[in-house]
Design an enzyme around this catalytic site. Structure first.
Site, PDB file in Angstrom:
ATOM      1  N   ASP A 162      94.576   1.738  43.289  1.00  0.00           N
ATOM      2  CA  ASP A 162      94.032   1.007  44.563  1.00  0.00           C
ATOM      3  C   ASP A 162      94.238   1.638  46.002  1.00  0.00           C
ATOM      4  O   ASP A 162      94.317   0.669  46.825  1.00  0.00           O
ATOM      5  CB  ASP A 162      94.801  -0.315  44.396  1.00  0.00           C
ATOM      6  CG  ASP A 162      93.867  -1.599  44.996  1.00  0.00           C
ATOM      7  OD1 ASP A 162      92.966  -1.483  44.926  1.00  0.00           O
ATOM      8  OD2 ASP A 162      94.536  -2.494  45.302  1.00  0.00           O
ATOM      9  N   ASP A 170      88.771   0.516  38.819  1.00  0.00           N
ATOM     10  CA  ASP A 170      88.563   0.893  40.224  1.00  0.00           C
ATOM     11  C   ASP A 170      89.019   2.550  40.320  1.00  0.00           C
ATOM     12  O   ASP A 170      88.576   3.260  41.137  1.00  0.00           O
ATOM     13  CB  ASP A 170      89.724   0.511  41.012  1.00  0.00           C
ATOM     14  CG  ASP A 170      89.402  -0.931  41.321  1.00  0.00           C
ATOM     15  OD1 ASP A 170      88.388  -1.438  40.862  1.00  0.00           O
ATOM     16  OD2 ASP A 170      90.016  -1.786  41.991  1.00  0.00           O
ATOM     17  N   ASP A 179      94.285 -11.689  43.345  1.00  0.00           N
ATOM     18  CA  ASP A 179      93.771 -10.457  43.884  1.00  0.00           C
ATOM     19  C   ASP A 179      94.633  -9.635  44.694  1.00  0.00           C
ATOM     20  O   ASP A 179      94.903  -8.423  44.970  1.00  0.00           O
ATOM     21  CB  ASP A 179      92.317 -10.343  44.340  1.00  0.00           C
ATOM     22  CG  ASP A 179      91.333 -10.634  43.244  1.00  0.00           C
ATOM     23  OD1 ASP A 179      91.685 -10.167  42.089  1.00  0.00           O
ATOM     24  OD2 ASP A 179      90.477 -11.615  43.604  1.00  0.00           O
TER      25      ASP A 179
END
Length: 408
Positions: free
Chosen positions: A202, A240, A381
């Site tokens: 991330d 991601d 999130d």
């Protein structure tokens, strides 16, 4: 892969021939994904520092092919069935010094690519009665928060992916995988897992973390593969990871090669994998296709789109079909967990979002394999739009998702 004697090679060829004869062809918004709530485990140490539990014994090539073939015959067809919660219990896991590499034939990859969805997901998608939403419902009920408990309970009735990452020690990882697989096999359903432990995960944002380095990640992935080998399961690989190359290239150098090695290990274990491919409003199809190729999509089942995001199925299918064509016909799945109201202007706990259509396996003529709930609806999130830390249960948001859910 270890060297095979002529006798073993002959057994591999015979196993593949038998499987084939039997007909087994077994900017823009981020697709941010939050890890499983760390509070659900008692230890949050990285698996790179924990002691290694035992892995299943390495299989011979012929046993690996036979195991994958038999997975297509287990269970019954039809809607997923919720098992007895007691079935999730597993024995304690002792420690051993190392995790052996799974060595099964590359020929299995072609079987993974061509298996019909009705075989790949035979028995339906597994509904975990002890999943994150179910645990939240129990807690909220005990606190007298009736409306929030009801929303969590609604979500818990659907098949949702089980996420695996650095919030689990090695022993906890093995217990989580083994328990989920055993419970799913008891009812003949297919469980969905997500690996989420890539280094520099991330880009250091809300879901920062992951393995210490590539070597540690590949060791961790080998442990995951060793526990899944020989079972009918599906894995989504590293949400991601490939898309964020556009956002933080200095932190993601060489990432395609790392993922390619991880995918090869899963393929050698006979595990069908979908590499995350972002969404329709992030990386252009041709660019994403190039990254998928470099990351070993040819050894995987295909790719996944819209993970943890909100874009409509129609937009995702149009995007995914372009990516599929550019990758030589790779198959794909779409995350519909929160896209019931479409894109709402932000990826992080988007206000006004709603649950999408319930998960289902597809049998049409396109490359779409399934509509899945990969993101856990109700899991935050991150600390944005009133949410708690990434992975924590966001009770009021779950209520909103249920209230705004898609109909039909």
């Amino acid at each position: 892969m270890t060297h095979m004697t002529p006798t073993t090679r002959a057994a591999v060829v015979l196993g593949v021939a038998v499987a084939l004869t039997a007909g087994l062809a077994v900017a823009p918004a981020r697709a941010h994904a939050a890890p499983v709530d760390p509070s659900s485990t008692s230890v949050t140490a990285s698996p790179t520092t924990a002691s290694s539990p035992p892995a299943r014994s390495s299989k011979s090539a012929e046993r690996a092919i036979a195991a994958f073939t038999s997975r297509g015959e287990r269970g019954s067809t039809g809607a997923p069935v919720s098992p007895d919660p007691a079935s999730t219990s597993v024995p304690s896991v002792p420690s051993v010094p190392s995790v052996p590499t799974v060595t099964t034939p590359a020929a299995v990859s072609q079987t993974i690519r061509t298996t019909p969805t009705t075989t790949l997901f035979r028995g339906g998608l597994y509904v975990d009665p002890a999943g994150e939403a179910a645990r939240a419902a129990t807690t909220l009920t005990s606190e007298g928060r009736t409306a929030e408990a009801a929303a969590a309970r609604t979500i818990s009735k659907q098949p949702v992916a089980t996420w695996l990452g650095s919030w689990l020690t090695d022993a906890q990882l093995v217990k989580k995988i083994d328990g989920t697989v055993a419970a799913a096999e008891k009812v003949g359903a297919t469980p969905l897992f997500v690996t989420y432990n890539i280094p520099n995960r991330d880009c250091g944002s809300h879901s920062a973390g992951g393995s210490a380095d590539n070597a540690a990640y590949l060791r961790w992935n080998s442990l995951v593969a060793s526990r899944l080998a020989g079972h009918r399961v599906v894995v989504v690989v590293e949400p991601d990871a490939l898309t964020l190359i556009s956002n933080c290239p200095e932190q993601t150098s060489g990432r395609e090669a790392t993922i390619a090695s991880a995918v090869a290990t899963l393929a050698d274990a006979g595990v069908p994998a979908y590499l995350d491919a972002g969404n329709s409003n992030w990386v252009p199809p041709q660019t994403m296709a190039a990254r998928l190729k470099a990351a070993g999509v040819d050894r995987a089942r295909g790719f996944a789109t819209n993970v943890s995001n909100y874009y409509p199925v129609e937009s995702e299918r149009a995007y995914a079909e372009k990516v599929s064509q550019a990758t030589g016909g790779a198959r794909y799945v779409i995350d519909t967990s929160r896209n019931g109201r479409g894109w709402k202007g932000t990826w992080c706990n988007a206000p006004g979002a709603g649950l999408g259509v319930v998960p289902s396996v597809q049998t049409g003529t396109t490359k779409l394999d399934a509509l899945l709930w990969i993101k856990t609806p109700g899991a935050s999130d991150g600390e944005c739009n009133g949410g708690p830390a990434a992975g924590k249960w966001h009770a009021s948001y779950a209520v909103q998702l249920v209230a705004n859910r898609a109909t039909g």
